[in-house]
Write an enzyme that holds these catalytic residues in place. Sequence first.
Site, PDB file in Angstrom:
ATOM      1  N   SER A 315     -57.661  19.877 -15.492  1.00 29.17           N
ATOM      2  CA  SER A 315     -56.690  19.153 -16.308  1.00 29.17           C
ATOM      3  C   SER A 315     -55.399  19.930 -16.551  1.00 29.17           C
ATOM      4  O   SER A 315     -54.545  19.988 -15.687  1.00 29.17           O
ATOM      5  CB  SER A 315     -57.344  18.669 -17.610  1.00 29.17           C
ATOM      6  OG  SER A 315     -57.855  19.710 -18.377  1.00 29.17           O
ATOM      7  N   ASP A 326     -45.735  22.789  -6.436  1.00 30.55           N
ATOM      8  CA  ASP A 326     -44.793  21.810  -5.905  1.00 30.55           C
ATOM      9  C   ASP A 326     -43.349  22.270  -6.004  1.00 30.55           C
ATOM     10  O   ASP A 326     -42.506  21.861  -5.192  1.00 30.55           O
ATOM     11  CB  ASP A 326     -44.947  20.476  -6.649  1.00 30.55           C
ATOM     12  CG  ASP A 326     -46.185  19.708  -6.203  1.00 30.55           C
ATOM     13  OD1 ASP A 326     -46.938  20.217  -5.357  1.00 30.55           O
ATOM     14  OD2 ASP A 326     -46.397  18.589  -6.718  1.00 30.55           O
ATOM     15  N   LYS A 340     -59.133  16.677 -12.600  1.00 25.79           N
ATOM     16  CA  LYS A 340     -59.028  15.841 -13.797  1.00 25.79           C
ATOM     17  C   LYS A 340     -57.566  15.438 -13.976  1.00 25.79           C
ATOM     18  O   LYS A 340     -56.733  16.255 -14.323  1.00 25.79           O
ATOM     19  CB  LYS A 340     -59.481  16.621 -15.038  1.00 25.79           C
ATOM     20  CG  LYS A 340     -60.974  16.601 -15.292  1.00 25.79           C
ATOM     21  CD  LYS A 340     -61.433  15.256 -15.811  1.00 25.79           C
ATOM     22  CE  LYS A 340     -62.844  15.315 -16.342  1.00 25.79           C
ATOM     23  NZ  LYS A 340     -63.832  15.745 -15.373  1.00 25.79           N
TER      24      LYS A 340
END
Length: 433
Positions: A315, A326, A340
């Site tokens: 999560s 990214d 998650k």
Amino acid sequence: MAISKRGLVLGATALAVAAVTVTGAGIHLSQGQAFFRESPKELVDEVWQLIDRNYVDGTFNQVDWEAVRMEYLERDYGSQEEAYGAIREMLEQLDDPYTRFMDPQEYRNMQVDTSGELTGVGIQISQDEETDEILVVAPIEDTPAFDAGVQAQDVIMAIDGQSTEGMDLNTAVNLIRGPVGSQVKLTLKRGERTLDYEIERARIEIHPVRYSYREGAEGGIGYIRLTQFSANAAVEMRDAIQALEDRDVIGYILDLRGNPGGLLYSSIDIARMWLDDGTIVSTVDRQGIVDEEIANNRAVTDLPLVVLVDGGSASASEILSGALQDNHRAVLVGTQTFGKGLVQSVRSLPDGSGVAVTVAKYLTPSGRDINKQGIEPDVVIELSESDRESFSQDRERVGTLEDPQYAKALEILTQQIRVNREAANVVVSPALN
């Protein structure tokens, strides 16, 4: 209903610990408690309406949600407990283990899962969406479960001899919790093996950040281990980075292995310490509205960074690692993360109970939906079973050169530092006459 980001949690793992003190909602509720004792049907309708307004799936798992309301309001409830059972039954139709009802005791326990003084064994658990198995997301460091050797991804087969087959998450948490000094027996499945652990419950004080200065081949390295995204994680992270900057480190290794997540705002605050610009995370609700969080040009450091992740990184850990990956801010080393990608809003109810509602999913900056998929690291380094056993018995080896994932991270970081140094030292020779 407006939902504050500071009230959002990621995933639906639960700490197998119990509150020592009661905090937040549930203190000044005597009038509401009296009302809902007299009219438990109103509580059922209150939960239905919260789901109706906020649940992430507008089809409600292809269920006629209006018909569900009529069905449950036509029933008579003789007690709060009957209403609680009906609410849980109603929510099961969503087929979402992360949208769940909590009775007043469960709600009080949940309120201190991310901060405060706790008692228990110190594991965070989840329920597999497909198999309904109770899984260990991660043991919390320096807790009885961690010291006993419980590992991320262990399947809890029984608690004190009681099978967990068909058991819901809240029941499992309540069975594991208990007073300081008492014992609980966990029967775990790890691969093909079945293991029994007798664990003594203890008082647990959680400090989510640890850091140290390490001597590297090119200079000082900062090693930071973040164990969960609790309310004080961002403050402790900033203090750690600043202390290491004051010692003139030249690069960082951030260890998110076994970090099961926590508070959404905490992951965003920490991402901003490492990112000067770029998107951090996007959240998408059932209307498709995207709430995008971005960096705010206030990064604490721009030094080279390598991040360690594994199957216990869930999560909020995946938000942070996904944002760093990214945005090409860090190299990720380790194994695939937990997967998650859902956001819950936790709401108190007037009788002191509460409900967690899945209100959104999140996407990494590149638009990846990692729910059930996880994040693949840039460099995959598996740990052997013998390594896992050894580290569980001697945690001092974790984050050292005897740790293959850490050793690879250090190798990559050293290469980055050398490349940066060589680029900075390039001098164009003057033309000879």
